[in-house]
Motif scaffolding. Structure first.
Motif, PDB file in Angstrom:
ATOM      1  N   GLU A 169       0.911  -1.100  -0.365  1.00 38.60           N
ATOM      2  CA  GLU A 169       0.091  -0.609  -0.291  1.00 38.60           C
ATOM      3  C   GLU A 169       0.745   1.373   0.344  1.00 38.60           C
ATOM      4  O   GLU A 169       1.075   2.409  -0.454  1.00 38.60           O
ATOM      5  CB  GLU A 169      -1.124   0.162   1.467  1.00 38.60           C
ATOM      6  N   LEU A 170       2.083   1.632   1.236  1.00 34.12           N
ATOM      7  CA  LEU A 170       2.948   2.459   0.708  1.00 34.12           C
ATOM      8  C   LEU A 170       3.637   2.806  -0.101  1.00 34.12           C
ATOM      9  O   LEU A 170       3.877   4.245  -0.502  1.00 34.12           O
ATOM     10  CB  LEU A 170       4.688   1.777   2.143  1.00 34.12           C
ATOM     11  N   ILE A 171       4.002   1.624  -1.338  1.00 29.40           N
ATOM     12  CA  ILE A 171       4.522   1.861  -2.568  1.00 29.40           C
ATOM     13  C   ILE A 171       3.571   2.667  -3.746  1.00 29.40           C
ATOM     14  O   ILE A 171       3.966   3.364  -4.552  1.00 29.40           O
ATOM     15  CB  ILE A 171       4.943   0.091  -2.959  1.00 29.40           C
ATOM     16  N   ARG A 172       2.195   1.834  -3.297  1.00 30.31           N
ATOM     17  CA  ARG A 172       1.683   2.234  -4.379  1.00 30.31           C
ATOM     18  C   ARG A 172       0.981   3.862  -4.323  1.00 30.31           C
ATOM     19  O   ARG A 172       0.778   4.773  -5.145  1.00 30.31           O
ATOM     20  CB  ARG A 172       0.248   1.235  -4.088  1.00 30.31           C
ATOM     21  N   THR A 173       1.288   4.144  -3.063  1.00 34.64           N
ATOM     22  CA  THR A 173       0.647   5.608  -2.757  1.00 34.64           C
ATOM     23  C   THR A 173       1.859   6.418  -3.871  1.00 34.64           C
ATOM     24  O   THR A 173       2.102   7.754  -4.065  1.00 34.64           O
ATOM     25  CB  THR A 173       0.664   6.071  -1.215  1.00 34.64           C
ATOM     26  N   VAL A 174       3.591   5.805  -3.150  1.00 33.75           N
ATOM     27  CA  VAL A 174       4.387   6.890  -3.698  1.00 33.75           C
ATOM     28  C   VAL A 174       4.337   6.813  -4.896  1.00 33.75           C
ATOM     29  O   VAL A 174       4.491   7.543  -5.776  1.00 33.75           O
ATOM     30  CB  VAL A 174       5.236   5.873  -3.048  1.00 33.75           C
ATOM     31  N   GLU A 175       4.061   5.811  -5.775  1.00 34.52           N
ATOM     32  CA  GLU A 175       3.824   5.630  -7.185  1.00 34.52           C
ATOM     33  C   GLU A 175       3.199   6.261  -7.737  1.00 34.52           C
ATOM     34  O   GLU A 175       3.395   7.178  -8.455  1.00 34.52           O
ATOM     35  CB  GLU A 175       4.262   4.111  -7.893  1.00 34.52           C
ATOM     36  N   GLN A 176       1.816   6.946  -7.349  1.00 34.82           N
ATOM     37  CA  GLN A 176       1.604   6.982  -7.848  1.00 34.82           C
ATOM     38  C   GLN A 176       0.519   8.931  -7.195  1.00 34.82           C
ATOM     39  O   GLN A 176      -0.267   9.556  -7.726  1.00 34.82           O
ATOM     40  CB  GLN A 176      -0.183   6.543  -7.755  1.00 34.82           C
ATOM     41  N   GLN A 177       2.006   9.458  -6.618  1.00 38.88           N
ATOM     42  CA  GLN A 177       1.993  10.170  -5.696  1.00 38.88           C
ATOM     43  C   GLN A 177       1.289  11.473  -7.337  1.00 38.88           C
ATOM     44  O   GLN A 177       0.948  13.223  -6.855  1.00 38.88           O
ATOM     45  CB  GLN A 177       2.378  10.616  -5.304  1.00 38.88           C
ATOM     46  N   TYR A 178       1.951  11.419  -8.487  1.00 35.82           N
ATOM     47  CA  TYR A 178       1.472  12.566  -9.137  1.00 35.82           C
ATOM     48  C   TYR A 178       0.747  12.618  -9.756  1.00 35.82           C
ATOM     49  O   TYR A 178      -0.027  13.319 -10.691  1.00 35.82           O
ATOM     50  CB  TYR A 178       2.772  12.389  -9.949  1.00 35.82           C
ATOM     51  N   SER A 179      -0.241  11.232  -9.734  1.00 36.68           N
ATOM     52  CA  SER A 179      -1.293  11.202 -10.659  1.00 36.68           C
ATOM     53  C   SER A 179      -2.753  11.132  -9.500  1.00 36.68           C
ATOM     54  O   SER A 179      -3.537  11.838 -10.375  1.00 36.68           O
ATOM     55  CB  SER A 179      -0.904  10.249 -11.090  1.00 36.68           C
ATOM     56  N   GLY A 180      -2.385   9.981  -8.946  1.00 34.11           N
ATOM     57  CA  GLY A 180      -3.639  10.159  -8.117  1.00 34.11           C
ATOM     58  C   GLY A 180      -4.951   9.881  -8.681  1.00 34.11           C
ATOM     59  O   GLY A 180      -5.009   8.484 -10.178  1.00 34.11           O
ATOM     60  N   ASP A 181      -6.624   9.600  -8.546  1.00 31.66           N
ATOM     61  CA  ASP A 181      -7.597   9.221  -9.561  1.00 31.66           C
ATOM     62  C   ASP A 181      -6.845  10.420 -10.867  1.00 31.66           C
ATOM     63  O   ASP A 181      -7.663   9.650 -12.172  1.00 31.66           O
ATOM     64  CB  ASP A 181      -8.345   9.857  -9.044  1.00 31.66           C
ATOM     65  N   SER A 182      -6.885  11.448 -10.531  1.00 31.57           N
ATOM     66  CA  SER A 182      -6.595  12.043 -11.839  1.00 31.57           C
ATOM     67  C   SER A 182      -6.045  13.252 -11.809  1.00 31.57           C
ATOM     68  O   SER A 182      -6.118  13.425 -10.295  1.00 31.57           O
ATOM     69  CB  SER A 182      -8.037  12.339 -12.700  1.00 31.57           C
ATOM     70  N   SER A 183      -5.476  13.824 -12.864  1.00 28.61           N
ATOM     71  CA  SER A 183      -4.480  14.919 -12.355  1.00 28.61           C
ATOM     72  C   SER A 183      -4.276  15.723 -13.541  1.00 28.61           C
ATOM     73  O   SER A 183      -3.833  15.256 -14.946  1.00 28.61           O
ATOM     74  CB  SER A 183      -3.075  14.106 -12.034  1.00 28.61           C
ATOM     75  N   GLN A 184      -3.544  16.370 -13.776  1.00 34.01           N
ATOM     76  CA  GLN A 184      -2.960  17.789 -14.436  1.00 34.01           C
ATOM     77  C   GLN A 184      -1.407  18.708 -14.283  1.00 34.01           C
ATOM     78  O   GLN A 184      -1.742  19.156 -12.900  1.00 34.01           O
ATOM     79  CB  GLN A 184      -4.097  18.668 -15.542  1.00 34.01           C
TER      80      GLN A 184
END
Lengths: 407, 245, 225
Positions: free
Chosen positions: B26-41
């Motif tokens: 879960e930690l890694i998933r959070t880190v890997e998606q820090q710039y995208s989240g559900d959606s991002s610009q």
């Protein structure tokens, strides 16, 4: 009369002699043919590596040939080119710039190796223009044409007239991309070339890579490829700065090993085949001597010396050797000539094998070399002498009293 | 009897292990998606430095979930409009100069993306690291965790090992090290300039360092980050890639 | 001095673990121009004695002298030379060289001696005329009758004019008429050309024609008359 006696003794057992002779003739003829085909394969291999791509030797900057680093480029100088034109050994040279990148046509794309060349120069060094299966070769002055390998064309679904996009990273870090029009498609049978190589105009690639007037290599074709190493060594001290002249042996060390080991392999093949043939001859001569034990006894009783008996038997074996040598060489040369001018195409059942940087084409094609005839011929005589020596000695050592009593 | 005893002792142990495993993933998933989240610009400035040249690019990007990503170059002028679209496992580039879309073939996925030290594979596979690797806590102190990721058997991965150094509070990555199949360190990514943006605390600067070429690096600096923007799947299309709205 | 002299000659052959005494302490001398038959039952040592005289075999004990020269102990090539110069051989089963013509067989020893071809031919023509073989020069042995073959063998033995002609049962393979003719021929050559003949036989006809009959029994001299 010893000669006559020997010759007549040979024809005594006609069937056995003919069988032995035909074994000798066929083995030496096939050996000559096999060596010729072996030489042909070697020549094909060398040609596929040099005359379809590298050239016999290549002048490039620093370690370019090791890592193909785009930045290891140089500018050709008038002095260098004049020097290359002066060398009588040189049959042609071609200035080249190389780039690896992504080539694409509509939804298809694949990695490709682009060689920026001047068409008139390139056709003096490599023979891709002789392997076109569609369209035409690059014309001088063509600004954005491409001649691409058949495998690559198939992968991209490209045909003559189609336009392709090439993308790579230019020397300034920017994304170099531009359109190319397919002018021709070549097929050499060498997968490595057919599946990735593309010839494009030198100026077009220099502009794309933002490397104006720069080159990665000058490929050179010389008179005798087997003397490329000494020629490169002679050329080297005359080159300026970082430039290096590398012969095909340095670019393809395995290939050099193959060529160097050819003489050894040739001797091994000759030896193996002739050991077998020699044992056959030995057997025949032993039988023929043993059958004549009583006769040798008589000959010695009436005054023939052991040395003369030995010489007579050796004469028999040698004259058989000479006869089969003559016939074998003629047959072998005829077969080789057939294979040299007609050959057998095996592309239906075999695919090309790439080995040591060269490609063995799926065809049987012989090359006539004096050594390929000389080795089998001399070896055959040697084998006859050796195979004759044992029975001859045996005959010479017989005790006449014992021999005459033999039935 | 023996089996019963074994179960009594081992079951609680197993349970905590499973729990720890889940937490790390879960930690890694959070880190890997820090710039995208559900959606991002986002708006990004990228500086690429090699021994031969240094380039500065400005880009704008959009993402939706794990599988959709679009980035377009705004500057310099020569490359304006060059864009990359990733949908699931496919990557396309658009080249405005020749007005063509090029699909990146599998054999070229290891190639550099936009001349940087990031590969096309990074775009496709980074979002799946938490699924393709098994994680293990290497060490822990008051401020940080060091977590090792080893590929699951038969997972389609490119790295032999990944080591994360994560700061605990707030949770941000500090350093990620990538090892090849021979367990040799080949790449480092350093994270700096930690700030709170749109409610999240994240490092705004990311520096990619190829270990073999110490003079080279790629620095990505996030100038603008918006999360949970209103984006539809249809946005991530070849048409959008070409910049035609 | 006798042409052939055997001094207390013995020849012992090993036969398995035993020893066979083929010739036992035999002394004999033969003068040039003699026409001698070695008689005796088979196994009495006739052939062994001929081989000893013909330098094909060496005595186990004793000495063999040929034309004033002791023979024993010489190496093969030298013995071969001696045989070539001094001895002519006639065998029971002719033993002509099948691949050579009658004339070539006859001139073979001359060839070995290095006599030029024209002189060889001349000698062969003479001999063939003498032996009633004229016109058969180019025939192969297989195209000749037994009597003709044996006459070619005589021509071969006589061509080099040897000191002695040795013949081992020369008529054994011939019918009585051919034997008669052959013997008459040999006797004539002996008389007219002075050739020395020593031959073995147990044929009473042959023995009756001999000038001297040496009878052997168990390797010993039984009678000499």
């Amino acid at each position: 009369m010893l000669w006559q006696l020997a010759l007549r003794n040979i024809w005594r057992n006609r069937r056995r002699t003919l069988l032995t002779l035909s074994a000798m003739v066929i083995s030496s003829a096939l050996l000559i043919l096999a060596l010729g085909i072996f030489s042909g394969m070697l020549k094909d291999m060398l040609a596929s590596a040099t005359e379809q791509y590298f050239g016999h030797l290549v002048i490039s900057a620093g370690d370019y040939q090791d890592d193909r680093d785009m930045f290891a480029n140089f500018s050709s100088s008038q002095a260098l080119e004049e020097q290359l034109q002066r060398e009588p050994q040189i049959r042609g040279y071609s200035k080249r710039l190389r780039s690896f990148g992504l080539l694409s046509q509509q939804r298809n794309s694949g990695p490709a190796e682009l060689l920026g060349v001047l068409p008139d120069q390139e056709r003096q060094v490599t023979n891709l223009h002789q392997h076109l299966v569609a369209g035409s070769y690059l014309q001088p002055g063509d600004s954005a044409g491409a001649v691409i390998g058949s495998g690559l064309a198939r992968r991209l679904g490209a045909e003559v007239g189609d336009s392709l996009v090439f993308v790579t990273q230019a020397a300034d870090g920017s994304i170099g991309n531009d359109l190319l029009a397919v002018r021709g498609i070549f097929s050499t049978g060498v997968h490595r070339h057919d599946n990735s190589l593309v010839l494009v105009p030198l100026g077009w690639l220099q502009q794309l890579l933002v490397l104006p007037e720069r080159l990665h290599e000058i490929a050179v074709k010389i008179e005798d490829p087997l003397r490329a190493a000494s020629f490169a060594a002679r050329l080297q001290p005359q080159l300026e700065g970082q430039l290096q002249a590398l012969d095909w042996g340095q670019m393809l060390p395995e290939m050099r090993e193959v060529v160097a080991s050819y003489d050894v392999s040739r001797m091994i093949i000759v030896t193996i085949l002739y050991i077998a043939t020699g044992l056959g001859i030995l057997n025949t001569f032993f039988m023929s001597v043993m059958e004549r034990t009583r006769e040798f006894g008589v000959l010695m009783a009436i005054g023939m010396r052991p040395g003369q008996v030995r010489r007579m038997v050796l004469l028999e074996t040698l004259s058989m050797g000479a006869i089969s040598l003559f016939a074998g060489v003629i047959l072998g040369v005829l077969l080789s000539l057939y294979m040299a001018y007609v050959g057998i195409d095996l592309s239906g059942t075999l695919s090309p094998i790439t080995y040591a940087g060269g490609t063995i084409l799926p065809r049987l094609h012989a090359v006539l070399e004096p050594a390929n005839i000389l080795y089998p011929a001399l070896s055959l005589l040697l084998v006859c002498l050796l195979a004759g020596f044992l029975p001859a000695n045996r005959a010479a050592r017989m005790q006449p009293v014992v021999a005459i009593r033999e039935e | 009897m023996k089996i019963f005893l074994f179960c009594c002792f081992s079951l609680p142990l197993l349970a905590t292990q499973v729990l720890a495993e889940l937490n790390l993933r879960e930690l890694i998933r959070t880190v890997e998606q820090q710039y995208s989240g559900d959606s991002s610009q986002t708006r990004i400035e990228m500086t690429v430095k090699t021994g031969h040249w240094e380039r500065h690019l400005e880009m704008e990007s959009w993402s939706l979930g794990r599988e959709r990503f679009l980035v377009r170059i705004l500057a310099p002028k020569k490359e304006k409009g060059v864009a990359t679209l990733k949908v699931e496992k496919e990557v396309w580039n658009y080249l405005p100069k020749v007005d063509r879309v090029i699909r990146i073939p599998p054999s070229m996925m290891g190639g550099a993306w936009m001349g940087s030290h990031i590969t096309n594979d990074d775009l496709v596979k980074a979002n799946h690291i938490d699924q393709d690797y098994d994680f293990r806590l290497l060490s822990e102190d008051q401020q940080s965790w060091t977590i090792e990721g080893l590929p699951k058997p038969n997972a389609p991965v490119i790295w032999g090992k990944i080591v994360y150094q994560l700061q605990k509070q707030p949770l941000v990555p500090q350093l990620v090290e990538y090892f090849d199949e021979e367990m040799i360190l080949v790449r480092q990514i350093r994270f700096t300039d930690v700030q709170t943006v749109d409610g999240r605390t994240i490092p705004l600067q990311m520096t990619v360092l190829p270990v073999e070429k110490p003079e080279e690096k790629t620095v990505m600096h996030y100038r603008q980050l918006d999360f949970d923007v209103d984006l539809q799947k249809e946005f991530f299309s070849l048409r959008q890639l070409k910049g035609r709205r | 001095m006798p042409l052939i002299e055997l001094k207390s000659v013995s020849k012992i052959y090993p036969l398995g673990s035993q020893q066979v005494i083929a010739v036992d302490d035999l002394s004999l001398s033969i003068e040039a121009g003699e026409f001698t038959v070695l008689a005796g039952p088979s196994g009495s040592g006739k052939t062994t004695l001929l081989n000893l005289i013909g330098c094909l075999d060496e005595p186990s004990r004793g000495e063999v002298w040929l034309d004033g020269q002791e023979v024993g102990g010489a190496p093969q090539p030298q013995l071969a030379k001696l045989r070539l110069r001094k001895i002519g051989f006639i065998f029971q089963s002719y033993n002509l060289i099948p691949v050579l013509t009658a004339a070539e067989n006859a001139e073979f020893t001359l060839m070995l001696m290095g006599v030029p071809k024209s002189r060889r031919r001349q000698r062969v023509v003479e001999l063939f005329a003498e032996l009633g073989l004229a016109g058969l020069e180019e025939r192969k042995p297989s195209d000749l009758s037994g009597g003709q073959q044996q006459r070619v063998a005589i021509a071969r033995a006589m061509a080099s004019q040897p000191a002695v002609v040795l013949a081992d049962e020369p008529t054994a393979s011939l019918d009585s008429q051919a034997s008669e003719e052959l013997l008459a021929l040999m006797r004539r050559l002996n008389r007219e050309q002075g050739a020395t003949f020593v031959f073995s036989s147990h044929d009473p006809l042959v023995i009756s024609r001999a000038q001297r009959v040496v009878t052997l029994r168990d390797g010993r001299l039984e009678s000499d008359r």
